[in-house]
Design a protein around this motif. Structure first.
Motif, PDB file in Angstrom:
ATOM      1  N   ALA A  44       0.842  -1.194   0.000  1.00 34.63           N
ATOM      2  CA  ALA A  44       0.000   0.000   0.000  1.00 34.63           C
ATOM      3  C   ALA A  44       0.884   1.255   0.000  1.00 34.63           C
ATOM      4  CB  ALA A  44      -0.919   0.009   1.218  1.00 34.63           C
ATOM      5  N   THR A  45       0.451   2.285  -0.719  1.00 39.66           N
ATOM      6  CA  THR A  45       1.222   3.537  -0.796  1.00 39.66           C
ATOM      7  C   THR A  45       0.832   4.452   0.361  1.00 39.66           C
ATOM      8  OG1 THR A  45       1.308   3.370  -3.205  1.00 39.66           O
ATOM      9  CG2 THR A  45       1.776   5.519  -2.238  1.00 39.66           C
ATOM     10  N   VAL A  46       1.825   4.847   1.157  1.00 36.27           N
ATOM     11  CA  VAL A  46       1.600   5.717   2.317  1.00 36.27           C
ATOM     12  C   VAL A  46       2.385   7.008   2.110  1.00 36.27           C
ATOM     13  CG1 VAL A  46       1.631   5.906   4.829  1.00 36.27           C
ATOM     14  CG2 VAL A  46       1.417   3.656   3.752  1.00 36.27           C
ATOM     15  N   THR A  47       1.694   8.145   2.188  1.00 31.60           N
ATOM     16  CA  THR A  47       2.315   9.441   1.923  1.00 31.60           C
ATOM     17  C   THR A  47       2.214  10.317   3.173  1.00 31.60           C
ATOM     18  OG1 THR A  47       1.637   9.277  -0.396  1.00 31.60           O
ATOM     19  CG2 THR A  47       2.343  11.441   0.391  1.00 31.60           C
ATOM     20  N   LYS A  52      -0.279  21.921   6.961  1.00 32.27           N
ATOM     21  CA  LYS A  52      -0.537  23.314   6.622  1.00 32.27           C
ATOM     22  C   LYS A  52      -0.829  23.519   5.149  1.00 32.27           C
ATOM     23  CE  LYS A  52       1.461  27.948   7.017  1.00 32.27           C
ATOM     24  NZ  LYS A  52       2.630  28.737   7.474  1.00 32.27           N
ATOM     25  N   ASP A  53      -0.020  22.907   4.264  1.00 33.87           N
ATOM     26  CA  ASP A  53      -0.174  23.155   2.818  1.00 33.87           C
ATOM     27  C   ASP A  53      -0.219  21.875   1.983  1.00 33.87           C
ATOM     28  OD1 ASP A  53       2.395  22.300   3.139  1.00 33.87           O
ATOM     29  OD2 ASP A  53       3.351  24.154   2.421  1.00 33.87           O
ATOM     30  N   SER A  54      -0.299  20.702   2.646  1.00 34.22           N
ATOM     31  CA  SER A  54      -0.352  19.398   1.978  1.00 34.22           C
ATOM     32  C   SER A  54       0.894  19.108   1.143  1.00 34.22           C
ATOM     33  CB  SER A  54      -1.599  19.282   1.091  1.00 34.22           C
ATOM     34  OG  SER A  54      -2.762  19.301   1.887  1.00 34.22           O
ATOM     35  N   ALA A  55       2.008  19.751   1.463  1.00 34.24           N
ATOM     36  CA  ALA A  55       3.257  19.464   0.761  1.00 34.24           C
ATOM     37  C   ALA A  55       3.717  18.049   1.098  1.00 34.24           C
ATOM     38  CB  ALA A  55       4.334  20.472   1.160  1.00 34.24           C
ATOM     39  N   VAL A  56       4.191  17.319   0.098  1.00 32.73           N
ATOM     40  CA  VAL A  56       4.629  15.943   0.296  1.00 32.73           C
ATOM     41  C   VAL A  56       6.011  15.919   0.939  1.00 32.73           C
ATOM     42  CG1 VAL A  56       5.197  13.770  -0.834  1.00 32.73           C
ATOM     43  CG2 VAL A  56       3.272  15.134  -1.664  1.00 32.73           C
ATOM     44  N   VAL A  57       6.110  15.233   2.075  1.00 36.82           N
ATOM     45  CA  VAL A  57       7.382  15.091   2.777  1.00 36.82           C
ATOM     46  C   VAL A  57       8.077  13.798   2.335  1.00 36.82           C
ATOM     47  CG1 VAL A  57       8.508  14.871   5.025  1.00 36.82           C
ATOM     48  CG2 VAL A  57       6.513  16.368   4.754  1.00 36.82           C
ATOM     49  N   SER A  58       7.317  12.706   2.310  1.00 36.73           N
ATOM     50  CA  SER A  58       7.901  11.411   1.956  1.00 36.73           C
ATOM     51  C   SER A  58       6.786  10.455   1.547  1.00 36.73           C
ATOM     52  CB  SER A  58       8.687  10.825   3.138  1.00 36.73           C
ATOM     53  OG  SER A  58       9.267   9.593   2.798  1.00 36.73           O
ATOM     54  N   THR A  59       7.139   9.478   0.703  1.00 36.49           N
ATOM     55  CA  THR A  59       6.211   8.431   0.272  1.00 36.49           C
ATOM     56  C   THR A  59       6.922   7.086   0.346  1.00 36.49           C
ATOM     57  OG1 THR A  59       5.099   9.954  -1.258  1.00 36.49           O
ATOM     58  CG2 THR A  59       4.732   7.596  -1.590  1.00 36.49           C
ATOM     59  N   LEU A  60       6.224   6.097   0.865  1.00 37.21           N
ATOM     60  CA  LEU A  60       6.808   4.760   0.943  1.00 37.21           C
ATOM     61  C   LEU A  60       5.729   3.707   0.745  1.00 37.21           C
ATOM     62  CD1 LEU A  60       5.896   3.785   4.000  1.00 37.21           C
ATOM     63  CD2 LEU A  60       7.864   5.107   4.693  1.00 37.21           C
ATOM     64  N   LEU A  61       6.166   2.445   0.564  1.00 37.39           N
ATOM     65  CA  LEU A  61       5.253   1.317   0.398  1.00 37.39           C
ATOM     66  C   LEU A  61       5.206   0.520   1.689  1.00 37.39           C
ATOM     67  CD1 LEU A  61       6.312   0.059  -3.155  1.00 37.39           C
ATOM     68  CD2 LEU A  61       4.444   1.600  -2.560  1.00 37.39           C
ATOM     69  N   ILE A  80      -1.399  11.822   7.285  1.00 37.57           N
ATOM     70  CA  ILE A  80      -1.046  10.558   6.637  1.00 37.57           C
ATOM     71  C   ILE A  80      -2.101  10.220   5.586  1.00 37.57           C
ATOM     72  CG2 ILE A  80      -0.555   8.113   6.965  1.00 37.57           C
ATOM     73  CD1 ILE A  80       1.430   9.917   8.349  1.00 37.57           C
ATOM     74  N   LYS A  81      -1.651   9.922   4.371  1.00 35.87           N
ATOM     75  CA  LYS A  81      -2.539   9.500   3.297  1.00 35.87           C
ATOM     76  C   LYS A  81      -2.149   8.088   2.859  1.00 35.87           C
ATOM     77  CE  LYS A  81      -4.086  10.679  -1.402  1.00 35.87           C
ATOM     78  NZ  LYS A  81      -3.915  11.597  -2.549  1.00 35.87           N
ATOM     79  N   ALA A  82      -3.141   7.185   2.740  1.00 40.06           N
ATOM     80  CA  ALA A  82      -2.881   5.805   2.332  1.00 40.06           C
ATOM     81  C   ALA A  82      -3.795   5.432   1.170  1.00 40.06           C
ATOM     82  CB  ALA A  82      -3.091   4.852   3.499  1.00 40.06           C
ATOM     83  N   THR A  83      -3.227   4.783   0.167  1.00 39.68           N
ATOM     84  CA  THR A  83      -3.996   4.350  -1.008  1.00 39.68           C
ATOM     85  C   THR A  83      -3.591   2.939  -1.410  1.00 39.68           C
ATOM     86  OG1 THR A  83      -2.382   5.291  -2.553  1.00 39.68           O
ATOM     87  CG2 THR A  83      -4.220   6.702  -1.891  1.00 39.68           C
ATOM     88  N   TYR A  84      -4.525   2.228  -2.051  1.00 33.28           N
ATOM     89  CA  TYR A  84      -4.262   0.884  -2.575  1.00 33.28           C
ATOM     90  C   TYR A  84      -5.293   0.614  -3.668  1.00 33.28           C
ATOM     91  CZ  TYR A  84      -2.658  -3.979  -2.514  1.00 33.28           C
ATOM     92  OH  TYR A  84      -2.093  -5.190  -2.850  1.00 33.28           O
ATOM     93  N   ILE A  85      -4.859  -0.001  -4.759  1.00 36.78           N
ATOM     94  CA  ILE A  85      -5.749  -0.253  -5.895  1.00 36.78           C
ATOM     95  C   ILE A  85      -6.939  -1.102  -5.455  1.00 36.78           C
ATOM     96  CG2 ILE A  85      -5.939  -1.332  -8.170  1.00 36.78           C
ATOM     97  CD1 ILE A  85      -3.014  -0.729  -8.611  1.00 36.78           C
ATOM     98  N   GLY A  86      -8.141  -0.642  -5.801  1.00 33.75           N
ATOM     99  CA  GLY A  86      -9.346  -1.369  -5.463  1.00 33.75           C
ATOM    100  C   GLY A  86      -9.935  -0.988  -4.114  1.00 33.75           C
ATOM    101  N   TYR A  87      -9.294  -0.004  -3.406  1.00 30.38           N
ATOM    102  CA  TYR A  87      -9.772   0.421  -2.096  1.00 30.38           C
ATOM    103  C   TYR A  87      -9.912   1.947  -2.066  1.00 30.38           C
ATOM    104  CZ  TYR A  87      -8.671  -4.271  -0.435  1.00 30.38           C
ATOM    105  OH  TYR A  87      -8.634  -5.630  -0.262  1.00 30.38           O
ATOM    106  N   LYS A  88     -10.792   2.421  -1.205  1.00 31.40           N
ATOM    107  CA  LYS A  88     -10.950   3.852  -1.040  1.00 31.40           C
ATOM    108  C   LYS A  88      -9.724   4.430  -0.344  1.00 31.40           C
ATOM    109  CE  LYS A  88     -16.020   3.607  -0.691  1.00 31.40           C
ATOM    110  NZ  LYS A  88     -17.202   3.871   0.169  1.00 31.40           N
TER     111      LYS A  88
END
Length: 815
Positions: A44-47, A52-61, A80-88
């Motif tokens: 899963a992709t975790v960002t 404050k401004d939603s600037a991306v600090v780091s992304t990992l799996l 923290i934002k998390a995404t995975y194909i087929g999931y909300k």
């Protein structure tokens, strides 16, 4: 030894460097990503965003267990934002980081689809997934796998090659250990090929490729491990997947399968039933030239063989899981294979004299009936002590394989004018029984600081009984052929123990293991009226270290460097130790070798990967006492046997990449260049062969619309060397198209394998004193398949059942 020392010194240097960097301070945010069934979402992709401004600090799996960690963070407020194909997708509330570690509650991603009666949503898996110790191939990601059998699926897998007889090599090396659901089939090379041909692709889930398996796996298989994972349903209530297809090649064939699952309360019942009927075709041409001591050609022989086997195969896998409590599960699994085939395989041999004129013709009518029955039972237990992951498992296995064959050889020799000069009839009966007992236990114990300790023990016992009963038939009367009749008994016990440790320190991850195996084998060749008894015994104990070291080159974990080392063993196949000779035709015999020694391989590998989208690897393997098929001659007769031919060095460069040229087009491409070098003394003389081979394997996936998709895939291999054998280039192109129907619960697929009929395994046999030989196969691989698949039931997932089986090392050795 110097390479091992260099590896360990490098490992120590990196570790010291990491410990120095580990002293840096900063905030840390950790968590776990799960699906709505509380199952880890590996990859899963975790960002990490600035609130404050939603600037991306780091992304990992996310890791295999769904965990993730952001380290060395500045004091700030994050999201923290998390995404995975087929999931909300998921977006957290603001998280404040002030030097102290922050452990987030589990992040649960909900399925993106609606209820089943409205629409069925499935996440599309990548064809290839890279992990620290293995490459995972998702079988269902390729439409062209539809209607294929397991052996054909393997032939399209990166780094794997299959010859015309079904023998499997991996990254240019033979001796690979093939497992089904983490346990062996205990089959000979020929029986394993038969079994894999009987296993439809609809029953397969994943193929795990491990050129350097961790210590938990048996050390057998000098070329590594190929683990074929079958489908396992984890869905509540009743559900089923039904598949059927019809294929047309030189002859027709069919495959039917049904995968059933019923989960209620604490009981989960499952079954996978598959049947296929196959009628295949192969023509084999062998040309041999014979020379005297001065190198002058004295004669030549041309063999033309036709194989048209008709087989009916049934595979059954059924079992039950009983969830005693949320922490304890008992399971039982029954497996069975019933295979019957018959063949009428004529062989036409043309013998030419010194001047090239035809001396004689031999027509061999070879009719055969063969059976293979395998039955197995597995009892398994899993107990999770607490929420930290402390787990105990054990497996008990019993497998019984019974096979047999009856062949009738009628050999007629004619002069060029058609005059019959000799006629010989030979009948054989070849029964074989193998009993396998195995017990193993594994314990996993998480430690503080993202570390884990694993340990386990295993003991296996194998008892084989192979007989070869030959009869000369004269005027309808059968008499025993004592020169070829024999019975071979072999017993083997292997005891093993291992310990494995892994630890993550910042960007560094370390996994080391040590496995000890004690082997005890006793062989007994029973005598007959003309042959005396003979026996032998082998006892040896060996250590097999493994080590993996990975380093994230960036804080996001996108760029990863992995260094690994492992040592493995290749024990002789049981049948290869049988010293008697087996008749094939007038000019071809097979013979065993009771003096075979085990081979040992040291594997070194350095790999670099970027976001699982691109992986480059260089590997070096060194094998001593290499076991390989060897060919020597006695008069005009070619005798094939397995021998220790010296040492093998393999240098391998490979690249695997996934990219998407357009939204509707995705590509996976695997290429490698490897060099095999063989050096040694054996009974056919000095062997010194070295050759570079280029191999490419690629597939293109096309999304035409929501219900239409297509695929174009294929592979190509240049000439290569394998012991005495030098192959010529060969390849294959496949095309397929798919239409989803019945509210996406069903699909119709049309697949065309080997579009240009270009797959024709052929080559030259070298290092035969006083002779040369070439071979050419014409194989029935151009096949069109029409398939239908339908899913019924609900799609609410429950807890997955564990892979079972404890018999890893004996697979593929029973002849």
């Amino acid at each position: 030894m110097r390479l091992i020392q260099a590896f360990l010194l490098t490992l120590f240097t990196f570790l010291i460097f990491n410990l120095a960097n580990a002293q840096t301070t900063g905030g840390k945010i950790s968590g776990t990503v799960l699906d709505d069934a509380k199952k880890p979402l590996d990859g899963a992709t975790v960002t990490l965003l600035v609130a404050k401004d939603s600037a991306v600090v780091s992304t990992l799996l996310a890791n295999k267990d769904g965990s993730f960690t952001f380290q060395n963070l500045k004091d700030n407020t994050y999201i923290i934002k998390a995404t995975y194909i087929g999931y909300k997708s998921y977006r957290s509330e603001p998280v404040i980081s002030r030097q102290k570690p922050v452990n987030l509650p589990a992040i649960i991603l909900a399925t993106a689809g609606k209820a089943l009666n409205e629409v069925a949503v499935t996440a599309k898996k990548s064809y290839i997934q890279q992990k620290i110790d293995r490459t995972v191939v998702n079988v269902g990601a390729l439409i062209s796998n539809t209607g294929a059998n397991a052996l054909e699926v393997l032939s399209k897998t990166p780094g794997v090659q299959i010859d015309a007889d079904g023998n499997i090599t991996f990254k240019g090396k033979s001796g690979v250990l093939v497992m089904i659901d983490d346990k062996p089939t205990y089959l000979s090379a020929s029986n394993l090929a038969t079994y894999l041909r009987s296993l439809p692709s609809s029953a397969l889930d994943q193929i795990e490729l491990m050129d350097n398996p961790p210590a938990k796996y048996d050390a057998a298989g000098n070329a590594g491990v190929i683990n074929i994972k079958t489908k396992k349903n984890t869905i509540k209530g009743f559900n089923a997947v039904i598949s059927a297809d019809y294929a047309q090649g030189f002859y027709s064939r069919t495959d039917e399968s049904i995968n059933l699952n019923y989960r209620i309360n604490k009981v989960n019942l499952f079954a996978n039933l598959a049947y296929n009927g196959q009628h295949t075709y192969r023509r084999l041409e062998i040309d041999r030239n014979y020379f005297d001591e001065n190198g002058v050609q004295t004669s030549s022989l041309k063999d033309i063989s036709y194989f048209r086997p008709i087989s009916n195969n049934t595979n059954i896998k059924a079992g039950m899981d009983y969830y005693v409590s949320p922490k304890t599960t008992w399971g039982v699994v029954f497996t069975g294979t019933i295979s019957r085939d018959h063949d009428n395989s004529p062989v036409y041999s043309l013998l030419y004299g010194q001047n090239g004129g035809l001396d004689s013709t031999i027509n061999t009518m070879n009719t055969s009936k063969n059976k293979f029955d395998s039955k197995g039972i597995n009892l398994n237990y899993t107990h999770k002590y607490d929420s930290t992951g402390r787990t105990l498992t054990f497996d008990l296995d019993y497998i019984r394989d019974v096979s047999g064959g009856n062949q009738l050889f009628v050999n007629d020799t004619y002069l060029p004018d058609g005059t019959l000069t000799n006629s010989r009839t030979l009948h054989d009966d070849l029964p074989s029984t193998i009993n396998i007992y195995s017990a193993k236990a594994d314990y996993s114990h998480p430690l503080k600081g993202k570390a884990k300790l694993e340990a386990g023990i295993k003991s296996s016992y194998v008892n084989t009984d192979n007989a070869a009963n030959y009869f000369n038939v004269i005027d309808g009367e059968s008499t025993i052929d004592y020169n070829n009749t024999n019975r071979f008994l072999y017993k083997e016990n292997i005891n093993a123990a291992y310990i494995n440790f892994n630890k993550t320190l910042g960007r560094f991850s370390l996994q080391t293991g040590l496995r000890a195996e004690n082997t005890n084998g006793i062989g007994h060749q029973l005598g007959n009226a003309q042959k005396p008894d003979s026996s032998f015994a082998n006892h040896y104990t060996n250590l097999f270290p493994t080590a993996y070291f990975s380093y994230n080159l960036d804080t996001a974990g996108h760029k990863v460097l992995v260094l690994s080392y492992g040592r493995r063993i290749g024990r002789p196949n049981y049948g290869s130790l049988n010293p008697f000779t087996f008749f094939v035709d007038e000019y071809t015999y097979f013979s065993g070798n009771p003096f075979l020694k085990p081979q040992f391989t040291d594997n070194y590998k350095l790999a670099y990967s970027y976001r699982s989208l691109f992986t480059f690897a260089v590997a070096y393997n060194y094998t001593t006492d290499v076991q390989n098929e060897t060919i020597h001659k006695n008069g005009n007769i070619f005798i094939s046997t397995t021998g220790n031919i010296g040492q093998q060095k393999t240098l391998d460069f490979s690249v695997n990449t996934n990219f998407q040229p357009a939204k509707w087009w995705s590509v996976n491409l695997y290429t490698e260049v490897y060099n095999n070098t063989y050096q040694g003394e054996f009974y056919t003389g000095r062997l010194h062969q070295s050759k570079y081979t280029f191999s490419a394997n690629g597939n293109n996936q096309f999304t035409i619309s929501k219900s239409w998709s297509a695929e174009l895939s294929g592979f190509y291999n240049t000439s290569g060397t394998y012991g005495q054998f030098v192959s010529i280039p060969t390849g294959m192109l496949n095309a397929a198209i798919q239409k989803k129907i019945l509210n996406n619960k069903g699909s119709i697929k049309l697949n065309m394998r080997d579009v240009f009929k270009s797959f024709s395994p052929s080559g030259t046999i070298t290092n035969i004193v006083g002779a040369t030989a070439t071979y050419h196969n014409f194989v029935d691989t151009q096949v069109a398949t029409l398939a239908f698949t339908y899913n019924l039931g609900n799609l609410t997932h429950s807890a997955p059942k564990r892979d079972t089986g404890g018999a890893e090392s004996e697979q593929g050795r029973a002849h």
